[in-house]
Structures are given as C-alpha cells and as structure tokens.
Motif scaffolding. Structure first.
Motif, short mmCIF file in Angstrom:
data_model
loop_
_atom_site.label_atom_id
_atom_site.label_comp_id
_atom_site.label_asym_id
_atom_site.label_seq_id
_atom_site.Cartn_x
_atom_site.Cartn_y
_atom_site.Cartn_z
N GLU A 1 -3.70 -0.41 -16.62
CA GLU A 1 -2.93 0.55 -17.51
C GLU A 1 -1.80 -0.07 -18.16
O GLU A 1 -1.42 0.26 -19.27
N VAL A 2 -1.09 -1.18 -17.57
CA VAL A 2 0.30 -1.69 -18.04
C VAL A 2 -0.32 -3.32 -18.67
O VAL A 2 0.06 -3.45 -19.59
N ARG A 3 -1.17 -4.01 -17.79
CA ARG A 3 -1.37 -5.48 -18.54
C ARG A 3 -2.59 -5.33 -19.46
O ARG A 3 -2.98 -6.40 -19.82
N GLY A 4 -3.65 -4.13 -19.34
CA GLY A 4 -4.71 -4.17 -20.18
C GLY A 4 -5.61 -5.26 -19.78
O GLY A 4 -6.52 -5.69 -20.29
N VAL A 5 -5.60 -5.21 -18.10
CA VAL A 5 -6.90 -6.21 -17.79
C VAL A 5 -8.10 -5.30 -17.44
O VAL A 5 -8.10 -4.17 -16.90
N GLU A 6 -9.08 -5.68 -18.13
CA GLU A 6 -10.24 -5.20 -17.98
C GLU A 6 -11.28 -5.60 -17.00
O GLU A 6 -12.13 -5.00 -16.39
N ARG A 7 -11.13 -6.92 -16.68
CA ARG A 7 -12.19 -7.68 -15.79
C ARG A 7 -11.19 -8.61 -14.98
O ARG A 7 -10.34 -9.38 -15.41
N LEU A 8 -11.29 -8.42 -13.66
CA LEU A 8 -10.49 -9.07 -12.71
C LEU A 8 -11.58 -9.79 -11.77
O LEU A 8 -12.37 -9.45 -11.01
N MET A 9 -11.16 -11.14 -11.86
CA MET A 9 -11.82 -12.01 -10.86
C MET A 9 -10.68 -12.43 -9.78
O MET A 9 -9.79 -12.75 -9.75
N VAL A 10 -11.51 -12.09 -8.53
CA VAL A 10 -10.67 -12.32 -7.22
C VAL A 10 -11.02 -13.55 -6.28
O VAL A 10 -12.55 -13.30 -6.00
N GLU A 11 -10.32 -14.44 -6.28
CA GLU A 11 -10.95 -15.69 -5.63
C GLU A 11 -10.38 -16.02 -4.12
O GLU A 11 -10.68 -17.06 -3.78
N GLY A 12 -9.93 -15.01 -3.49
CA GLY A 12 -9.58 -14.98 -2.04
C GLY A 12 -8.09 -14.94 -1.90
O GLY A 12 -7.31 -14.41 -2.57
N GLY A 13 -7.84 -14.93 -0.48
CA GLY A 13 -8.89 -15.36 0.58
C GLY A 13 -9.63 -14.18 1.07
O GLY A 13 -9.64 -13.08 0.65
N GLY A 14 -10.29 -14.54 2.31
CA GLY A 14 -10.84 -13.55 2.98
C GLY A 14 -10.34 -12.35 3.28
O GLY A 14 -11.13 -11.26 3.11
N THR A 15 -9.06 -12.01 3.27
CA THR A 15 -8.44 -10.92 4.00
C THR A 15 -8.22 -10.04 2.71
O THR A 15 -8.68 -8.69 2.93
N ILE A 16 -8.14 -10.56 1.48
CA ILE A 16 -8.30 -9.66 0.36
C ILE A 16 -9.62 -9.16 -0.09
O ILE A 16 -9.87 -8.12 -0.28
N HIS A 17 -10.46 -10.13 0.06
CA HIS A 17 -12.06 -9.85 -0.15
C HIS A 17 -12.27 -8.50 0.83
O HIS A 17 -12.91 -7.87 0.46
N THR A 18 -12.04 -8.85 1.84
CA THR A 18 -12.19 -7.79 3.15
C THR A 18 -11.74 -6.07 2.70
O THR A 18 -12.17 -5.27 2.77
N GLN A 19 -10.49 -6.44 2.36
CA GLN A 19 -9.44 -5.34 1.97
C GLN A 19 -10.37 -4.41 0.82
O GLN A 19 -10.46 -3.45 0.77
N LEU A 20 -10.65 -5.16 -0.10
CA LEU A 20 -11.09 -4.80 -1.61
C LEU A 20 -12.50 -3.81 -1.43
O LEU A 20 -12.57 -2.72 -1.67
N LEU A 21 -13.48 -4.73 -0.44
CA LEU A 21 -14.57 -4.23 -0.07
C LEU A 21 -14.53 -2.80 0.66
O LEU A 21 -15.03 -1.86 0.41
N GLN A 22 -13.57 -2.96 1.70
CA GLN A 22 -13.20 -1.89 2.67
C GLN A 22 -12.86 -0.64 1.95
O GLN A 22 -13.20 0.24 2.39
N GLN A 23 -12.31 -0.64 0.92
CA GLN A 23 -11.59 0.40 0.20
C GLN A 23 -12.51 0.83 -1.30
O GLN A 23 -12.10 1.57 -1.83
N GLY A 24 -13.71 0.28 -1.08
CA GLY A 24 -14.60 0.49 -2.06
C GLY A 24 -13.98 0.19 -3.65
O GLY A 24 -14.54 0.94 -4.54
N LEU A 25 -13.23 -0.95 -3.54
CA LEU A 25 -12.60 -1.17 -4.75
C LEU A 25 -13.18 -2.47 -5.64
O LEU A 25 -12.86 -2.72 -6.90
N ALA A 26 -14.26 -3.22 -4.71
CA ALA A 26 -14.94 -4.13 -5.56
C ALA A 26 -16.26 -3.70 -6.21
O ALA A 26 -16.97 -3.05 -5.80
N ASP A 27 -16.40 -3.97 -7.70
CA ASP A 27 -17.48 -3.79 -8.36
C ASP A 27 -18.69 -4.66 -8.32
O ASP A 27 -19.91 -4.41 -8.37
N GLU A 28 -18.37 -5.95 -7.90
CA GLU A 28 -19.35 -7.04 -7.74
C GLU A 28 -18.95 -8.27 -6.72
O GLU A 28 -17.74 -8.45 -6.83
#
Length: 377
Positions: free
Chosen positions: A145-172
């Motif tokens: 909403e502030v930066r206008g980002v429509e597609r975000l690529m997350v390249e790590g690390g494992g803790t961040i990947h885990t948190q996003l998946l566990q919170q149901g925030l990862a689309d792919e």
C-alpha cells in the motif's frame, strides 16, 4: 481489509533439505541455468526480500544481472532494479555490506529497538519501523500500500521462509532440489519446526534444469478467523473465474462460489444459473453438491465473488441462510452487494451477526464485477 503483495518464496536445497553447509564458502546448489532462471524471476518482481542473517552469511548483491532484462524493466516503466528489502529485529547490520551499495532503492524493516540502533549506525536505506516486534502482515501491507509492490520474491533465509509459511502469507514456493547431500546437523535447513497450515500443497510445475529440479507449489488450506491467508486469495480468484461462466442475465448477478475444507480440499463449486436451473445462485449450487451433515462443513470456508444474498424472489431461502444451515462458519467474498436488485442487502452483516467470520478482499472486486458490468451504473 489490508492488501498484500503476491509472495513468492524461492530457495535451493540439497536432497536432505539443507540450504548450505558449515564451511566458510557458500555451497552452490543451483546450476548455471537455474541461476539464470532466478535472474529472470528477479526481473519480473517489484521487490526482493532477504533476512539480515543472509546478508551477514552471504553478503549478496541481490541484483538483476542481465542487461537485457534490466532494459526491459526500464522500457516497461519500472526501476532498473527491484526494490531490495531486508528484515532485522535488532538493527545489527554491516553498513559496508554489498546489499547497500549495489542496485536501486533499499529499505530495512525493523523494530523500535532496531531503529534506535540504526540511528546510531545508519545504513544506506530507508528505515521502516514495524513496532515493538516484527510484524509480517504489517510489513507486507506497507510494501503493497505504501511502496506499490505487487509481487515480492523472498530469497531467505530459512527462518523467514518458515515464518511466512506458518502464518499463511506465502502464495507460492519455488523449490530447487540439488543432487547432493550435506548431512551436517549444524548446517542451516530450509524449514524449521512449528505449526504449519494443514493440507497438501498444490503442485503447479516441475521442470528439469540441467542437473537440478524446480518444483513450484501453492498452499491450499484456507485461513482461519478474519485474517486472510494466501490460499484465501487463490480460492477467491477461482470463484471470480467461475462467475465468468454464468449464462448472461439482465435480472440477476453472475456469481461464482467454491466451498473448501480446512485441509484445502475442494468440496464443491458452483455458479449462478448453472446447469438447467435458471434461478440457482452460486453458493446454493455449490452447497447442493455436498451431502447434508458432512462434518467438514463446520470448519470449511465458502468463497463467493459476491457477498451471499439475504433476500431473493426466486426461492424462499437466501444464500446467507443456506450457508448458516450448512454449518459453515467462515465466508470470504470480493464485493458487497449493490442496491441494483435489493436495496440495503447486507449478507456480510447477517452472517457476522450469527457468528460467522466474514472477510471481504476488495482487491478482487474488479474481477468480480467484470461479468456484471452491464448491470452496474
């Protein structure tokens, strides 16, 4: 309801699930052709995110390396490089790291305490304070909403990947499997322990790239309560697609609906005027395909491109009442019903008044309205 970017998790792992080994040199898991694929994905997104630990461990530049791809971004009216984002609760970041001195715009998302440290030891980036603790939903809302980002690529690390998946925030999830083993229990793994959303992920693609394999998955399990999940967006998009299949009408809206169990299993789908019934509504059509008393309905979610009706002339039971009678306690919709046919319709209010969790995701309103344009002012 806040809107978030499309969140794509990207990683390469060994056959035994490790991101790296424990030697000083970075373990190269991808093949040259896969590195080029990653460069292509980077060029397609609006922002790339990594954690502070990845900056410390790998000192990456995080660039789009292809000059042709950068030129294509500029020709499309985008910055030459995607926005670079890092996350650090402590604010302990090396100002000399490559991350700050290559590419385009950069931001650090941190806590109030981390911001204090960054004021004492600044880095070449904008600082976004998320509060006393790191808040992934707040971060994603800021990016969209502030930066206008429509597609975000997350390249790590494992803790961040885990948190996003566990919170149901990862689309792919884009996962590359490399043909080697690490076998070191002290080496970093991609995913950590904890509570993940249930159900099986949906396989979108497998692709051989030299000696590695790319696998693309998307989550299917609906969210819980009134917080949207990435899977909620996938299912609501399907409901909007179903609305496009409705036979045309001058006296009724075209609506699509999907009923999904808590584990991500699709129970049924339907759309307005489906089959030989010229007055059937989408939610009605979908629920009619599920056996009465199916125990999965109690924890299921109904996705409807238009909020369920509360009054109708064609049948005695409106869709909101059918949903309540089925025992469904969660509804996700794209669009509140206008006064075109029923003045003061409030399906969301009726459902919420009966204790149903109702989410309206307005970013899908345009898609939901598309097959109904002839009925709207």
């Amino acid at each position: 309801m806040p809107s978030y970017p499309y969140v794509l998790l990207s990683a390469a792992v060994s056959l035994d699930g490790y991101l790296d080994d424990t030697t000083p040199e970075r373990l190269l898991l991808s093949s040259p052709a896969d590195f080029d694929r990653v460069d292509e994905v980077r060029a397609s997104v609006d922002a790339i995110l990594i954690g502070a630990g990845t900056i410390r461990a790998d000192n990456p530049r995080l660039l789009v390396n292809s000059a042709e791809r950068r030129a294509a971004r500029v020709a499309a009216g985008k910055p030459e490089y995607p926005l670079k984002v890092t996350v650090s609760a402590s604010g302990e970041l090396d100002p000399a790291a490559n991350f700050w001195h290559t590419g385009g715009e950069k931001i650090v998302c941190t806590t109030e305490k981390g911001a204090q440290r960054l004021r004492r030891a600044p880095v070449a980036a904008d600082v976004v304070v998320l509060g006393a603790e790191l808040d992934w939903r707040g971060l994603l809302e800021h990016l969209r909403e502030v930066r206008g980002v429509e597609r975000l690529m997350v390249e790590g690390g494992g803790t961040i990947h885990t948190q996003l998946l566990q919170q149901g925030l990862a689309d792919e999830v884009q996962l590359v499997l490399a043909p080697l083993f690490v076998g070191d229990p002290d080496a970093p793994r991609l995913f950590g322990p904890g509570g993940y959303q249930g159900g099986r992920l949906r396989l979108l693609e497998t692709r051989r790239i030299e000696d590695v394999v790319l696998m693309r998955y998307e989550p299917t399990a609906p969210g819980t309560g009134v917080l949207p999940s990435a899977a909620d967006r996938h299912w609501l998009a399907l409901a909007c697609d179903l609305a496009e299949r409705c036979p045309p009408s001058e006296t009724a809206f075209s609506v699509g609906a999907v009923v999904v169990a808590a584990d991500g299993t699709e129970l049924a789908r339907g759309y307005s005027r489906e089959g030989d019934d010229p007055v059937v509504h989408a939610e009605e059509a979908a629920l009619a395909k599920i056996a009465a008393g199916d125990p999965r309905l109690a924890t299921a979610t109904v996705y409807s491109s238009l909020e369920p009706c509360t009054r109708r002339a064609s049948r005695p039971a409106p869709c909101a009442r059918l949903i309540l009678a089925a025992g469904v306690r969660r509804v996700v919709t794209a669009w509140r019903e206008p006064d075109t046919f029923v003045v003061g319709a409030d399906g969301s209010g009726v459902l919420a008044g009966e204790g149903v969790d109702v989410l309206v995701l307005p970013e899908y309103e345009k898609r939901a309205k598309a097959p109904n344009g002839h009925l709207l002012p």
